[in-house]
Motif scaffolding. Sequence first.
Motif: not given
Lengths: 176, 176
Positions: A114-116, A118
């Motif tokens: 998830p981007e959070y 990365k």
Amino acid sequence: MNESIIASARQRAIEMLSRANIVLSEEEKQNIEIADLGMDDIENVGLEIVQYINNERYCAKELVEFPWQICLEHRHPKVSETNPGKMETFRCRWGEVYLYMSGEATPNPKARVPEYYKPYMTGWKEVILYPGEQFTIPKDTLHWFQAGPEGCIVSEFSSPSTDENDVFTDPRVKRV
Amino acid sequence: MNESIIASARQRAIEMLSRANIVLSEEEKQNIEIADLGMDDIENVGLEIVQYINNERYCAKELVEFPWQICLEHRHPKVSETNPGKMETFRCRWGEVYLYMSGEATPNPKARVPEYYKPYMTGWKEVILYPGEQFTIPKDTLHWFQAGPEGCIVSEFSSPSTDENDVFTDPRVKRV
């Protein structure tokens, strides 16, 4: 995490271990550690731990990861002249696990982060482990791992665990 | 032991591990150690060993015992100032195992020891382990074990293994 999230994660881990035919005592089942690494996002991040033994000489655990759950990047630095830092071997028992560490990045890795999270995944050298395969993490090397689509169960054989000495890349992590 | 005895013991161990849902690589299967302790009597004495890892910090193995097979009495003495001797934890995964050590003898123990080996079994304090149960052997303590009627599979978590330092009670034993 509130108590019902912990109880539900524990139950899910117990079911996965049972499916893998790993037998635990009732006390061990009730003591499975649900480690969310301070993120309060156990579906995506953290791990479920059965600690068999952790003494002054060695340590052995089963690590359970739900489908796509991530154990965030960290390393085990040298602690003292007599403790060169934790050394560990991961052996996949069930499911599949994608292991990442510092080194030449693997093209098209299998992980889905998830981007959070990365920005704090810096190691992208991939080792994929299926049941019956194992890997020993090189000394003081940044590493993280993610379960595949069915989750995974990994035996960890290691020198003693001292979680308080682990260094995570993401400053938001709270391990102990 | 001749080659056909070794091959047959290895095949039997592979089948027991498979029945217990413990997954091994093909290479691991072919490398299962058949240790007869120099007795050439593998039906009664010895053990079948899958060594996952044995480095300078820790060791992990699966030990297979055929029905009523005995691992003869031995201890792990202090080796040097920096090596206090092997410390080990046995965790039963499948079947049942009867573990014996120095201390107050248990009345009516479950072990069935052939007369030929009995004179060198000195420890009769019994600990019975069923799947999901484990025991850590106290330091430098004489111990031996025997599988129950179906055999057993035991995970051993330990400090490094140095078989050449093991001291067996029976002078006929050849370990390494």
